[in-house]
Design a protein around this motif. Structure first.
Motif, PDB file in Angstrom:
ATOM      1  N   GLY A  65      -5.082   2.005  -6.511  1.00 33.31           N
ATOM      2  CA  GLY A  65      -4.243   1.563  -7.619  1.00 33.31           C
ATOM      3  C   GLY A  65      -4.796   1.902  -8.985  1.00 33.31           C
ATOM      4  N   ASP A  66      -6.096   2.187  -9.076  1.00 30.47           N
ATOM      5  CA  ASP A  66      -6.680   2.567 -10.364  1.00 30.47           C
ATOM      6  C   ASP A  66      -6.116   3.908 -10.819  1.00 30.47           C
ATOM      7  N   ARG A  67      -5.946   4.040 -12.111  1.00 32.82           N
ATOM      8  CA  ARG A  67      -5.512   5.308 -12.697  1.00 32.82           C
ATOM      9  C   ARG A  67      -6.734   6.043 -13.228  1.00 32.82           C
ATOM     10  N   VAL A  68      -6.934   7.241 -12.749  1.00 29.78           N
ATOM     11  CA  VAL A  68      -8.131   7.996 -13.093  1.00 29.78           C
ATOM     12  C   VAL A  68      -7.781   9.415 -13.504  1.00 29.78           C
ATOM     13  N   THR A  69      -8.692  10.018 -14.233  1.00 28.47           N
ATOM     14  CA  THR A  69      -8.644  11.448 -14.517  1.00 28.47           C
ATOM     15  C   THR A  69      -9.885  12.059 -13.909  1.00 28.47           C
ATOM     16  N   ALA A  70      -9.740  13.233 -13.321  1.00 26.42           N
ATOM     17  CA  ALA A  70     -10.806  13.764 -12.464  1.00 26.42           C
ATOM     18  C   ALA A  70     -11.109  15.216 -12.774  1.00 26.42           C
ATOM     19  N   LEU A  71     -12.400  15.533 -12.763  1.00 28.62           N
ATOM     20  CA  LEU A  71     -12.847  16.920 -12.748  1.00 28.62           C
ATOM     21  C   LEU A  71     -12.862  17.356 -11.292  1.00 28.62           C
TER      22      LEU A  71
ATOM     23  N   MET B 284       0.849  -1.197   0.000  1.00 28.44           N
ATOM     24  CA  MET B 284       0.000   0.000   0.000  1.00 28.44           C
ATOM     25  C   MET B 284       0.887   1.250   0.000  1.00 28.44           C
ATOM     26  N   THR B 285       0.500   2.219  -0.816  1.00 22.89           N
ATOM     27  CA  THR B 285       1.247   3.467  -0.906  1.00 22.89           C
ATOM     28  C   THR B 285       1.144   4.247   0.398  1.00 22.89           C
ATOM     29  N   GLN B 286       2.288   4.674   0.906  1.00 25.49           N
ATOM     30  CA  GLN B 286       2.305   5.486   2.113  1.00 25.49           C
ATOM     31  C   GLN B 286       1.867   6.903   1.769  1.00 25.49           C
ATOM     32  N   ILE B 287       0.854   7.402   2.435  1.00 26.38           N
ATOM     33  CA  ILE B 287       0.358   8.749   2.175  1.00 26.38           C
ATOM     34  C   ILE B 287       1.044   9.706   3.135  1.00 26.38           C
ATOM     35  N   PRO B 288       1.799  10.666   2.623  1.00 24.48           N
ATOM     36  CA  PRO B 288       2.522  11.582   3.517  1.00 24.48           C
ATOM     37  C   PRO B 288       1.574  12.557   4.208  1.00 24.48           C
ATOM     38  N   ASP B 289       2.034  13.103   5.305  1.00 24.02           N
ATOM     39  CA  ASP B 289       1.226  14.082   6.040  1.00 24.02           C
ATOM     40  C   ASP B 289       1.188  15.434   5.342  1.00 24.02           C
ATOM     41  N   THR B 290       2.240  15.745   4.575  1.00 20.64           N
ATOM     42  CA  THR B 290       2.293  17.025   3.874  1.00 20.64           C
ATOM     43  C   THR B 290       2.573  16.792   2.395  1.00 20.64           C
ATOM     44  N   MET B 291       2.310  17.804   1.612  1.00 22.80           N
ATOM     45  CA  MET B 291       2.517  17.709   0.165  1.00 22.80           C
ATOM     46  C   MET B 291       2.915  19.066  -0.394  1.00 22.80           C
TER      47      MET B 291
END
Length: 334
Positions: free
Chosen positions: A89-95, A1-8
């Motif tokens: 894991g899905d690759r999406v494009t988003a409005l 699972m991808t680690q989600i950082p606290d900041t970006m």
């Protein structure tokens, strides 16, 4: 699972103004709600509403991210409990409702679509804002049919190119205005009849080309200075659809007689304030009607330039120059 950082990293606008007000900064990574997905952004599209927001003239709607960016493509790293159509894991494009100029963005799942088969992040990020807008205005509101004709202004903008491509794909005759020989050549390559608005009166050209019958739909983003001529260009029962007003929204001394005598419709819409349900309905229509055409190679987004995230100011300067043909995209992960 991808680690989600606290900041970006994200693009901060220190105060309303020019592109020089934009800079890379750090902020907390957003978290998705129950009906949202969290996307690790790989690329983000640049749009004129971003410029207006940067100038302080287009505030985000209540509850939306104040960060610039109305479209993004990337990989899902987390899903809300109510999300059933997508998975990590899905690759999406988003409005996006905002927040695309950042390394992570939370978006209602209904506003997302899978990358068309064979697309990369840059191509996928160039889709949502233009495709949602054109579908809603040209086909839902404008009701353009295959046997009908269209005049679109700003033929080499992202909206203009998308409108030409979608209309031509269904068999409609298309005229498009552009401001240089190079841009007119690009319009012609897309299958539309180009009108150089610096050299010709577009209303006169339409009258000649249609034997004074006019076109069925005009898709306009210029606004007030074009309104009277747009109405003259319309056939009986025609529809003028306004998607922007780059040169003003207030029309003075307009004679509306032709609206009555030719049974014309004047309409328009904005996309950002719409509900997630409305945007989701448009997404479903695009998935059914347009995504197969993209995957079959019938047409594709035209990419003018790609900038790294830390050069977002240069991307905005290019858009404001109107020298581009097609989409400007930020490479967020590169």
């Amino acid at each position: 699972m991808t680690q989600i950082p606290d900041t970006m990293r994200f693009i901060d606008v220190s105060q309303p103004g020019g592109p020089e007000q934009m800079r890379i900064a750090q902020t907390g990574t957003p978290r998705q709600g129950g009906s949202e997905i969290l996307i690790r952004v790989l690329a983000a599209g640049v749009n004129r509403p971003d410029i207006q927001q940067r100038k302080g003239a287009y505030p985000p709607p209540p509850g939306a991210s104040p960060i610039l960016g109305l479209e993004a493509a990337g990989e899902i790293v987390a899903c809300g409990a109510q999300v059933t159509d997508f998975a990590v894991g899905d690759r999406v494009t988003a409005l996006c409702n905002g927040g695309g100029y950042a390394e992570y963005v939370a978006v209602p799942a209904t506003q997302c679509l899978p990358w068309p088969q064979g697309y990369d992040a840059i191509q996928a990020a160039a889709l949502p804002e233009n495709y949602f807008t054109v579908w809603a205005n040209l086909f839902d509101i404008g009701r353009l049919k295959p046997e009908e004709s269209l005049l679109v202004h700003g033929g080499t903008s992202g909206i203009g190119i998308t409108a030409i491509q979608m209309a031509r794909a269904q068999g409609s005759k298309v005229f498009a205005t552009a401001g240089s020989a190079q841009k007119c050549a690009a319009v012609e390559k897309l299958g539309a009849t180009a009108i150089n608005y610096h050299e010709e009166d577009f209303a006169a050209v339409i009258a000649d080309a249609t034997l004074k019958n006019g076109v069925d739909v005009v898709l306009d983003m210029v606004g007030a200075p074009y309104t009277e001529r747009n109405l003259r260009c319309l056939a009986r029962g025609g529809r003028l659809v306004q998607v922007a007003f780059m040169q003003g929204s207030k029309v003075e001394n307009l004679d509306l007689l032709s609206v009555m005598t030719k049974r014309l419709t004047i309409a328009g819409s904005t996309m950002r304030p719409r509900s997630a349900e409305d945007k989701g309905a448009i997404a479903k229509a695009l998935r059914t009607c347009i995504w197969p055409l993209l995957e079959a190679g019938r047409f594709a987004p035209v990419i003018d330039s790609v900038f790294p995230l830390d050069q977002a100011a240069a991307a905005h300067a290019l858009m404001e120059s109107s020298a581009h043909i097609g989409k400007i995209v930020l490479n967020v992960a590169g």
